[in-house]
Enzyme design. Structure first.
Site, PDB file in Angstrom:
ATOM      1  N   GLU A 213       0.811  -1.227   0.000  1.00  8.42           N
ATOM      2  CA  GLU A 213       0.000   0.000   0.000  1.00  8.42           C
ATOM      3  C   GLU A 213       0.842   1.274   0.000  1.00  8.42           C
ATOM      4  O   GLU A 213       0.587   2.210   0.767  1.00  8.42           O
ATOM      5  CB  GLU A 213      -0.969  -0.024   1.190  1.00  8.42           C
ATOM      6  CG  GLU A 213      -1.944  -1.198   1.119  1.00  8.42           C
ATOM      7  CD  GLU A 213      -2.838  -1.314   2.350  1.00  8.42           C
ATOM      8  OE1 GLU A 213      -2.630  -0.554   3.319  1.00  8.42           O
ATOM      9  OE2 GLU A 213      -3.737  -2.175   2.343  1.00  8.42           O
ATOM     10  N   GLU A 320      -7.025  -9.973  -2.286  1.00  8.82           N
ATOM     11  CA  GLU A 320      -7.803  -9.987  -1.031  1.00  8.82           C
ATOM     12  C   GLU A 320      -9.275  -9.700  -1.315  1.00  8.82           C
ATOM     13  O   GLU A 320      -9.905  -8.893  -0.640  1.00  8.82           O
ATOM     14  CB  GLU A 320      -7.253  -8.936  -0.053  1.00  8.82           C
ATOM     15  CG  GLU A 320      -5.773  -9.053   0.235  1.00  8.82           C
ATOM     16  CD  GLU A 320      -5.232  -7.908   1.090  1.00  8.82           C
ATOM     17  OE1 GLU A 320      -6.047  -7.219   1.746  1.00  8.82           O
ATOM     18  OE2 GLU A 320      -4.004  -7.707   1.091  1.00  8.82           O
TER      19      GLU A 320
END
Length: 452
Positions: A213, A320
């Site tokens: 991220e 995910e």
């Protein structure tokens, strides 16, 4: 004046189609769609201005082009004469596409869960067990007991695992002792972390999330400089050069209004990492978290984002994937299944998407957003949907008979196959295994000999 107005109208139409995904107009009248009625919800709004039939037709076309190969079997005797009536038994051994699931240490002491996981998935992503805060909560005291045991289980069952994650750029997921370090001490500690985890699992993982991220967050960049991510990718690459290194980010396909991680910014950051000294030959991939929310999914944005990212020529993993629903919504379970199905179908039709990891599988793992099963490992509606798509997107066993010219034609999903051919006269059989895709068999022709 009339010509000018006509041209203006055509330009406006073209612009509208571009914004909405003009590539959805592929037609296939033989491709059926299923209708789902949910009170207070019009499913057709997901595809507007196109129909569901048009949307599915495009997906069907792209799957045939990118996921499947048309095979022409030519059966002969050793003397090259054609064999009429030869029986071919075609069995898919593996798929080029991976279904994956999130996994936690809870699986280690649950034999039923182990059996369930191994029976369904060929890929796994550990939730927390490889993260720095899990393996070294206290400075200098590393503990790899759980990930070691989890990798032993996955190795025993041929399940490939992503290395999630070496470092995380979000300040709130740093240990307290890490946050307190000076830039010099932080670099030393992070280097030690990289060297430890990557050396330990070198060559055993399908990929590494090096800096998780790093579009939305910048913990390391603020303290170590703007090239911090690129530096750590270089360090991981030097230790484990044959493993693909991924960026892993949220909201790149989920939210059209997220200014931090749209597809163009994603690829821009990826190219900067590649341009860092020593990174030019590094194998890289695209990781997309795909945490969708309760608001109606913008399928046009999902499609156009995946098309844009596919142009990089890199493997894409959905790492995910889940769909979070507002618990106050009426028919939230039905809506979740509808949204999930459309996301899965759209994602699968893009050949650059090599795997989809569901987040997570069973409620045993404490999933609070989306579960495939309850605690007894009985399917939820989400589990029923995924089982159905798993069956739809594999070839299964096929039996065909060669014609008078010794030819049989089939269309199969790309993967590894075992083919057994049986002589129609002597009933003698022989088997071969081979890889099927448009690179391995570019012309689709497979020559097989009957022993006679």
């Amino acid at each position: 004046m009339n010509i000018f107005l006509l041209l203006l109208l055509l330009l406006l139409c073209f612009f509208f189609l571009l914004k909405s995904g003009d590539i959805t107009r592929a037609q296939d009248d033989n491709y059926a769609t299923e209708e789902q009625e949910v009170k207070g919800f019009d499913e057709n709004t997901l595809f507007s201005p196109y129909t569901k039939q048009e949307w599915r037709s495009y997906q069907h076309k792209k799957i045939n082009e990118g996921r499947k190969t048309q095979l022409k079997f030519m059966i002969t005797y050793p003397n090259k004469t054609a064999v009429k009536g030869a029986k071919l038994y075609i069995k898919q051994l593996t798929s080029d596409f991976h279904w994956g699931c999130g996994m936690t240490h809870r699986i280690l002491n649950n034999s039923a869960y182990k059996k369930w996981f191994a029976s369904k998935f060929t890929a796994a992503d550990f939730h927390n067990e490889l993260k720095w805060y899990y393996t070294e909560p206290t400075p200098g005291q590393e503990n790899y007991t759980d990930p070691d045991a989890m990798l032993k289980f996955t190795d025993e069952h041929g399940i490939i695992v992503r290395g999630h994650t070496v470092l995380w750029d979000d300040v709130k997921y740093q240990q307290k002792w890490v946050r307190k370090l000076s830039p010099e001490k932080l670099l030393q500690a992070a280097n030690k972390r990289v060297d430890s985890v990557v050396t330990r699992y070198k060559g055993r993982l399908v990929g590494w999330d090096v800096m998780n991220e790093n579009l939305h967050h910048n913990f390391f960049e603020k303290r170590l400089g703007k090239n911090a991510s690129a530096y750590f990718y270089n360090r991981v690459h030097n230790i484990d050069p044959d493993t693909t290194l991924y960026m892993n980010e949220f909201n790149t396909t989920e939210h059209v209004n997220d200014e931090w991680a749209p597809p163009e910014k994603y690829l821009r950051r990826l190219k900067k990492i590649q341009a860092y000294p020593g990174n030019s030959g590094m194998k890289m991939g695209i990781g997309l978290e795909c945490h969708y929310g309760a608001e109606p999914i913008d399928l046009h944005y999902v499609r156009n984002s995946l098309i844009f990212l596919s142009q990089a020529g890199l493997p894409i993993w959905l790492t995910e994937l889940d769909v979070k629903m507002d618990p106050t919504l009426e028919n939230k379970t039905q809506l979740q299944v509808i949204y999930l199905e459309e996301i899965l179908r759209e994602s699968f039709c893009h050949a650059a998407v090599k795997a989809i990891v569901i987040w997570t599988g069973a409620s045993i793992d404490g999933c609070d957003v989306m579960c495939m099963t309850n605690e007894k490992l009985e399917n939820t509606p989400v589990g029923d949907l995924i089982d159905r798509l798993m069956e739809e997107w594999k070839t299964g066993n096929i039996e065909v008979v060669s014609d008078s010219k010794g030819i049989s034609r089939v269309s199969v999903f790309n993967g590894r196959y075992e083919v057994t051919v049986v002589d129609p006269v002597t009933d003698v059989s022989s088997s071969v295994t081979f890889k099927v895709d448009k690179v391995s068999i570019p012309d689709g022709n497979v020559h097989l000999q009957v022993l006679g």
